[in-house]
Enzyme design. Structure first.
Site, short mmCIF file in Angstrom:
data_model
loop_
_atom_site.label_atom_id
_atom_site.label_comp_id
_atom_site.label_asym_id
_atom_site.label_seq_id
_atom_site.Cartn_x
_atom_site.Cartn_y
_atom_site.Cartn_z
N LYS A 76 -33.45 11.68 -15.92
CA LYS A 76 -32.22 11.05 -16.40
C LYS A 76 -32.42 10.73 -17.87
O LYS A 76 -33.54 10.39 -18.28
CB LYS A 76 -31.98 9.77 -15.58
CG LYS A 76 -30.72 9.00 -15.94
CD LYS A 76 -30.52 7.83 -14.97
CE LYS A 76 -29.28 7.02 -15.26
NZ LYS A 76 -29.08 5.95 -14.26
N SER A 151 -24.71 5.95 -11.95
CA SER A 151 -24.75 6.51 -13.27
C SER A 151 -25.66 7.74 -13.40
O SER A 151 -25.56 8.48 -14.37
CB SER A 151 -25.22 5.45 -14.28
OG SER A 151 -26.52 5.02 -13.95
N SER A 175 -27.09 3.32 -8.73
CA SER A 175 -26.99 4.54 -9.55
C SER A 175 -27.82 5.71 -9.08
O SER A 175 -27.67 6.81 -9.62
CB SER A 175 -27.36 4.23 -10.99
OG SER A 175 -26.23 3.73 -11.63
N1 GLN Z 1 -22.32 1.53 -10.81
C1 GLN Z 1 -23.11 0.41 -11.14
C2 GLN Z 1 -22.78 -0.11 -12.51
O1 GLN Z 1 -21.91 0.43 -13.15
C3 GLN Z 1 -24.55 0.71 -10.98
C4 GLN Z 1 -25.20 1.22 -12.18
C5 GLN Z 1 -26.65 1.45 -12.01
O2 GLN Z 1 -27.19 1.33 -10.93
N2 GLN Z 1 -27.29 1.74 -13.11
O3 GLN Z 1 -23.35 -1.06 -12.97
#
Ligand code: GLN
Length: 474
Positions: A76, A151, A175
């Site tokens: 990532k 994400s 994410s």
């Molecule tokens: N969707 C969640 C957020 O927007 C999780 C993001 C993550 O786990 N980095 O914060």
């Protein structure tokens, strides 16, 4: 083209001489090029990967193999790899080159992995759809009109589209698991402190964990075994010894007691087919003699708000280092120190990141600290205690990974709250710091995959993955 099933069978093919690492990397590079329109890779480390493959082919001939010899891994774009760019999919870090490698990267390389590139994600890991990247949307390989989730959208889509063998993501509130559910792959979030965060660009430091995205639970276990463990560069990384997960889960014969949350099943946003699938799994497990009980967890509605108050607070502090002076982007319109800060940050960060920095600064401000930040800390403790109380009676908690399948681009963009509610089932594990996994559970009648989630007690990743392997077959 070589069809990758899992690391164990890949290793057999490598050792028997059926294929070479160089061949496999060449094929993957061609495939990445073919699927370029999915916008998964921000950068392919072509030369690094090919040189490394040649090196590994020589090592393999001499019988010198690591646990991940020749395994092609995508990162990532918030995980540092020395001498390579890393941007957190943000304009503010565009063209920034990493001065060191993340501990996880060092450990993967030491066991023979090949790093093939860095994958698109939501900017600074903030998002559930990959629509917040400064470098465009990633398309879901199962349906290009749908988001891949976020994400870690690029990493997940890379595994789903067969562009690498395993990918690393980071999980602050889901994410890894949410995109895993949307793309039909396995996504694993370790216990907080199981894996070092050194070299991970921080979003919310008391929630963030790095974890694998893979085709199978066995592969996730092997990668976890290599990455996990104490690290002198991260004082929050636990000193607890790391079990040989890949071996332990092979011999897993235990029948865990499983809880499922009544409140999740009754959650108004839960898709009817996913709910029915949950019910079928519960019945099947009971028929096999497992204890599977419905338990109350009347705090579901508190999870997402608590998560967003605390993570934005932490983010506002973590992201203060991007000031136009230390790193990356500096506004050309700046005339003095203050305008350097203001203009660089205003121009460098995207909309969602700015929203969260402002929200986080607000909840930490002198007048509102007690009302929001302190209160959310107390609620976090309570949610953690209540979750652990369930896990004192049961070894595992089973939930859907996501309320629905991958949604179409733009569907949740206008309403951040709607987008935040995508995380309703995943944030609990990060709030409580417990390990969790999303396992593919089938295909919806709309043609898209979805996953089921398991959560376990802290540091019981072997238990979690052992049973996840069983769940994989249900
Ligand atoms: N969707 C969640 C957020 O927007 C999780 C993001 C993550 O786990 N980095 O914060």
């Amino acid at each position: 083209m070589y069809s990758f099933r899992d690391i164990a069978s890949y290793h057999k093919d490598l050792l028997s001489g059926n294929i070479t690492c160089t061949q496999v990397v060449h094929e993957l590079l061609t495939e990445i090029e073919k699927k370029k329109h999915l916008n998964i890779f921000l950068e392919v480390f072509r030369n690094t990967a090919l040189n490394r493959a040649a090196e590994l082919d020589t090592q393999l001939k001499s019988g010198n193999t690591g646990k991940l010899a020749g395994v092609v891994i995508a990162l990532k774009d918030n995980i540092c790899y020395k001498g390579h760019q890393v941007s957190a999919s943000s304009k503010i870090l565009e063209n920034f080159t990493s001065l060191y490698s993340a501990t996880v990267v060092e450990r993967l390389l030491a066991e023979g992995a090949i790093i093939i590139g860095r994958c698109n994600c939501d900017e600074f890991a903030m998002g559930s759809s990959n629509e917040n990247s400064a470098f465009g949307n990633v398309l879901n390989p199962h349906n290009e009109k749908a988001v891949p989730g976020g994400s870690s959208g690029g990493s997940t889509a890379a595994v789903a589209a067969g562009l690498c063998h395993v990918a690393l993501g980071s999980d602050t509130g889901g994410s890894i698991r949410q995109p895993a559910s949307f793309c039909g792959v396995v996504g694993f979030k370790p216990t907080y402190g199981r894996v070092s965060r050194w070299g991970l660009i921080a979003y919310a430091s008391s929630f963030d964990q790095i974890g694998p995205l893979s085709k199978t639970v066995d592969d996730a276990a092997l990668v976890m075994e290599v990455m996990a463990g104490a690290d002198e560069y991260d004082s929050t990384a636990s000193q607890k010894p790391v079990p040989a997960y890949s071996q332990e889960i092979k011999n897993y014969a235990y029948k865990p007691r499983i809880a499922y949350l009544k409140d999740c099943m009754e959650s108004p946003g839960l898709d009817a087919e996913i709910k029915a699938r949950m019910e079928r799994v519960i019945t099947a497990l009971k028929n096999e003699g497992y204890t599977v009980d419905a338990v109350d967890f009347p705090y579901l509605d508190y999870l997402v708000p608590t998560y967003y108050v605390l993570t934005t607070a932490e983010a506002s502090s973590n992201l203060s280092r991007f000031d136009g002076v230390h790193y990356g982007y500096r506004s050309k319109n700046a005339t003095d120190l203050e305008s350097t800060y203001k203009k660089s940050r205003s121009e460098g960060f995207g909309k969602e990141v700015k929203r969260r920095i402002m929200l986080g600064t607000f909840v930490l401000s002198a007048g509102y600290y007690d009302a929001y930040y302190s209160k959310a800390q107390k609620v976090r403790k309570l949610l953690c205690d209540k979750t652990l109380a369930i896990l004192s009676q049961y070894e595992l908690i089973l939930t859907p990974s996501t309320p629905g399948t991958a949604f179409e681009f733009g569907k949740n963009s206008a309403d951040p709250i709607k987008m935040y509610l995508e995380d309703i089932f995943t944030v609990q594990a990060n709030i409580a710091g417990i390990p969790a996994i999303s396992v593919p559970a089938g295909t919806h009648s709309n043609g898209l995959p979805y996953g089921l989630q398991l959560m376990a007690r802290p540091f019981e990743e072997a238990e979690l993955m052992g049973f996840a392997k069983i769940l994989e077959k249900y």
